[in-house]
Design an enzyme around this catalytic site. Structure first.
Site, PDB file in Angstrom:
ATOM      1  N   PRO A 176      -5.560  -5.521   8.297  1.00  0.00           N
ATOM      2  CA  PRO A 176      -5.548  -6.741   9.104  1.00  0.00           C
ATOM      3  C   PRO A 176      -4.240  -7.527   9.038  1.00  0.00           C
ATOM      4  O   PRO A 176      -3.644  -7.658   7.967  1.00  0.00           O
ATOM      5  CB  PRO A 176      -6.706  -7.570   8.516  1.00  0.00           C
ATOM      6  CG  PRO A 176      -6.996  -6.966   7.185  1.00  0.00           C
ATOM      7  CD  PRO A 176      -6.629  -5.521   7.284  1.00  0.00           C
ATOM      8  N   ASN A 177      -3.840  -7.994  10.203  1.00  0.00           N
ATOM      9  CA  ASN A 177      -2.664  -8.863  10.380  1.00  0.00           C
ATOM     10  C   ASN A 177      -1.310  -8.155  10.232  1.00  0.00           C
ATOM     11  O   ASN A 177      -0.273  -8.775  10.412  1.00  0.00           O
ATOM     12  CB  ASN A 177      -2.714 -10.076   9.422  1.00  0.00           C
ATOM     13  CG  ASN A 177      -3.914 -10.950   9.710  1.00  0.00           C
ATOM     14  OD1 ASN A 177      -4.117 -11.380  10.840  1.00  0.00           O
ATOM     15  ND2 ASN A 177      -4.739 -11.179   8.690  1.00  0.00           N
ATOM     16  N   ARG A 232       4.362 -13.384  11.754  1.00  0.00           N
ATOM     17  CA  ARG A 232       3.614 -13.809  10.579  1.00  0.00           C
ATOM     18  C   ARG A 232       4.528 -14.058   9.375  1.00  0.00           C
ATOM     19  O   ARG A 232       5.226 -13.152   8.921  1.00  0.00           O
ATOM     20  CB  ARG A 232       2.667 -12.655  10.256  1.00  0.00           C
ATOM     21  CG  ARG A 232       1.892 -12.827   9.020  1.00  0.00           C
ATOM     22  CD  ARG A 232       1.151 -11.542   8.685  1.00  0.00           C
ATOM     23  NE  ARG A 232       0.296 -11.805   7.558  1.00  0.00           N
ATOM     24  CZ  ARG A 232      -0.193 -10.879   6.768  1.00  0.00           C
ATOM     25  NH1 ARG A 232       0.065  -9.607   6.996  1.00  0.00           N
ATOM     26  NH2 ARG A 232      -0.954 -11.208   5.758  1.00  0.00           N
ATOM     27  N   TYR A 285       7.354 -11.658   4.807  1.00  0.00           N
ATOM     28  CA  TYR A 285       7.240 -10.288   5.321  1.00  0.00           C
ATOM     29  C   TYR A 285       8.453  -9.811   6.112  1.00  0.00           C
ATOM     30  O   TYR A 285       8.535  -8.627   6.443  1.00  0.00           O
ATOM     31  CB  TYR A 285       5.968 -10.170   6.181  1.00  0.00           C
ATOM     32  CG  TYR A 285       4.709 -10.423   5.385  1.00  0.00           C
ATOM     33  CD1 TYR A 285       4.341  -9.562   4.348  1.00  0.00           C
ATOM     34  CD2 TYR A 285       3.899 -11.528   5.641  1.00  0.00           C
ATOM     35  CE1 TYR A 285       3.195  -9.796   3.601  1.00  0.00           C
ATOM     36  CE2 TYR A 285       2.741 -11.761   4.904  1.00  0.00           C
ATOM     37  CZ  TYR A 285       2.395 -10.900   3.882  1.00  0.00           C
ATOM     38  OH  TYR A 285       1.265 -11.127   3.143  1.00  0.00           O
ATOM     39  N   ASN A 309      -1.655   0.542   3.824  1.00  0.00           N
ATOM     40  CA  ASN A 309      -1.476  -0.863   3.464  1.00  0.00           C
ATOM     41  C   ASN A 309      -2.784  -1.555   3.852  1.00  0.00           C
ATOM     42  O   ASN A 309      -2.991  -1.892   5.008  1.00  0.00           O
ATOM     43  CB  ASN A 309      -0.294  -1.490   4.210  1.00  0.00           C
ATOM     44  CG  ASN A 309      -0.063  -2.929   3.763  1.00  0.00           C
ATOM     45  OD1 ASN A 309      -0.918  -3.529   3.102  1.00  0.00           O
ATOM     46  ND2 ASN A 309       1.080  -3.492   4.127  1.00  0.00           N
ATOM     47  N   ALA A 330      -5.120  -7.665   3.461  1.00  0.00           N
ATOM     48  CA  ALA A 330      -6.021  -8.555   2.713  1.00  0.00           C
ATOM     49  C   ALA A 330      -7.214  -7.806   2.110  1.00  0.00           C
ATOM     50  O   ALA A 330      -7.770  -8.238   1.086  1.00  0.00           O
ATOM     51  CB  ALA A 330      -6.504  -9.685   3.616  1.00  0.00           C
ATOM     52  N   ASP A 345     -14.229   3.110  -1.891  1.00  0.00           N
ATOM     53  CA  ASP A 345     -15.211   4.202  -1.909  1.00  0.00           C
ATOM     54  C   ASP A 345     -14.877   5.285  -0.881  1.00  0.00           C
ATOM     55  O   ASP A 345     -15.089   6.475  -1.144  1.00  0.00           O
ATOM     56  CB  ASP A 345     -16.624   3.653  -1.636  1.00  0.00           C
ATOM     57  CG  ASP A 345     -17.194   2.899  -2.826  1.00  0.00           C
ATOM     58  OD1 ASP A 345     -16.616   2.986  -3.924  1.00  0.00           O
ATOM     59  OD2 ASP A 345     -18.226   2.218  -2.658  1.00  0.00           O
ATOM     60  N   GLU A 383      -0.959   3.688  -1.943  1.00  0.00           N
ATOM     61  CA  GLU A 383      -1.119   2.283  -1.542  1.00  0.00           C
ATOM     62  C   GLU A 383       0.269   1.663  -1.355  1.00  0.00           C
ATOM     63  O   GLU A 383       1.159   1.870  -2.174  1.00  0.00           O
ATOM     64  CB  GLU A 383      -1.880   1.536  -2.651  1.00  0.00           C
ATOM     65  CG  GLU A 383      -2.085   0.060  -2.378  1.00  0.00           C
ATOM     66  CD  GLU A 383      -2.833  -0.635  -3.543  1.00  0.00           C
ATOM     67  OE1 GLU A 383      -3.375   0.057  -4.429  1.00  0.00           O
ATOM     68  OE2 GLU A 383      -2.815  -1.878  -3.550  1.00  0.00           O
ATOM     69  N   HIS A 441       2.540  -1.926  -0.082  1.00  0.00           N
ATOM     70  CA  HIS A 441       2.626  -3.336   0.302  1.00  0.00           C
ATOM     71  C   HIS A 441       4.064  -3.699   0.625  1.00  0.00           C
ATOM     72  O   HIS A 441       4.992  -3.243  -0.053  1.00  0.00           O
ATOM     73  CB  HIS A 441       2.115  -4.250  -0.821  1.00  0.00           C
ATOM     74  CG  HIS A 441       0.693  -3.989  -1.160  1.00  0.00           C
ATOM     75  ND1 HIS A 441      -0.345  -4.449  -0.383  1.00  0.00           N
ATOM     76  CD2 HIS A 441       0.129  -3.261  -2.157  1.00  0.00           C
ATOM     77  CE1 HIS A 441      -1.482  -4.035  -0.906  1.00  0.00           C
ATOM     78  NE2 HIS A 441      -1.227  -3.296  -1.979  1.00  0.00           N
ATOM     79  N   ARG A 482       2.546 -13.095  -6.429  1.00  0.00           N
ATOM     80  CA  ARG A 482       2.098 -14.139  -5.508  1.00  0.00           C
ATOM     81  C   ARG A 482       0.847 -14.851  -6.059  1.00  0.00           C
ATOM     82  O   ARG A 482       0.713 -14.991  -7.267  1.00  0.00           O
ATOM     83  CB  ARG A 482       1.885 -13.511  -4.122  1.00  0.00           C
ATOM     84  CG  ARG A 482       3.198 -12.909  -3.559  1.00  0.00           C
ATOM     85  CD  ARG A 482       2.992 -12.226  -2.229  1.00  0.00           C
ATOM     86  NE  ARG A 482       2.522 -13.152  -1.223  1.00  0.00           N
ATOM     87  CZ  ARG A 482       2.018 -12.786  -0.041  1.00  0.00           C
ATOM     88  NH1 ARG A 482       1.949 -11.496   0.268  1.00  0.00           N
ATOM     89  NH2 ARG A 482       1.604 -13.685   0.816  1.00  0.00           N
TER      90      ARG A 482
HETATM   91  C1  DQA Z   1       0.170  -7.205   1.976  1.00  0.00           C
HETATM   92  C2  DQA Z   1      -0.178  -8.141   0.816  1.00  0.00           C
HETATM   93  C3  DQA Z   1      -1.576  -8.696   0.965  1.00  0.00           C
HETATM   94  O1  DQA Z   1      -1.866  -9.583  -0.103  1.00  0.00           O
HETATM   95  C4  DQA Z   1      -1.695  -9.476   2.267  1.00  0.00           C
HETATM   96  O2  DQA Z   1      -3.018  -9.930   2.441  1.00  0.00           O
HETATM   97  C5  DQA Z   1      -1.211  -8.720   3.444  1.00  0.00           C
HETATM   98  C6  DQA Z   1      -0.027  -7.887   3.324  1.00  0.00           C
HETATM   99  C7  DQA Z   1       1.630  -6.727   1.934  1.00  0.00           C
HETATM  100  O3  DQA Z   1       1.931  -5.746   2.594  1.00  0.00           O
HETATM  101  O4  DQA Z   1       2.463  -7.339   1.256  1.00  0.00           O
HETATM  102  O5  DQA Z   1      -1.749  -8.853   4.547  1.00  0.00           O
HETATM  103  O6  DQA Z   1      -0.659  -6.061   1.893  1.00  0.00           O
END
Ligand code: DQA
Length: 146
Positions: A9-10, A17, A22, A74, A77, A87, A98, A100, A107
């Protein structure tokens, strides 16, 4: 080598954003850069998927069985909340990294917990769009030597 790149998301809001966290690049910019980076690795094919919905991400991971060799995710949230994504990764047993953009551990407190890490072969955080490239580098070498 089929690699699925999942953004949660996002991530589709990058560029608008919180640019101080970011950066100014968009999700499309990340995809273009990653395709370019991947061209140095023999036989790597990338599929990109973004969703703001937890269930759609879970379904996409399930559909990867027998289709994908590796996953870069990624979870955004959902990193900090989703037992369902954890799962799903465990269920499909596809090597997963994973990723980010920021380093969540530096943070807010609630970002310091990842529900996803324990199901992954590795994790890259804090290098903005380069996190994805580093993840691909690691995943490619892992799969090649499997
Ligand atoms: C994120 C870090 C998460 O805490 C956040 O909710 C995001 C982006 C990152 O890529 O830094 O949406 O995954």
């Amino acid at each position: 080598m089929e690699i699925l790149v999942i953004n949660g998301p996002n991530i589709n809001m990058l560029g608008i954003r919180e640019p101080e966290i970011y950066g100014n690049f968009t999700m499309g910019d990340i995809e273009v850069e990653l395709i370019e980076y991947a061209s140095q690795f023999e036989g790597v094919h990338l599929e990109f998927f973004q969703s703001n919905s937890e269930g759609e991400i879970v379904s996409k991971i399930q559909e990867a069985i027998g289709e994908k060799d590796g996953i870069i995710i990624n979870p955004a949230a959902y990193t900090h909340t989703s037992v369902a994504i954890l799962d799903a990764i465990k269920a499909v047993k596809i090597p997963t990294v994973e990723v980010h953009l920021s380093n969540p551990e530096t943070r807010e407190e609630f970002r310091k917990t990842s529900f996803i890490t324990s199901a992954c072969i590795g994790k890259v955080a804090g290098f903005k769009q380069d996190s994805y490239k580093m993840a691909l580098f690691g995943l490619y070498n892992y799969l090649k030597n499997e």
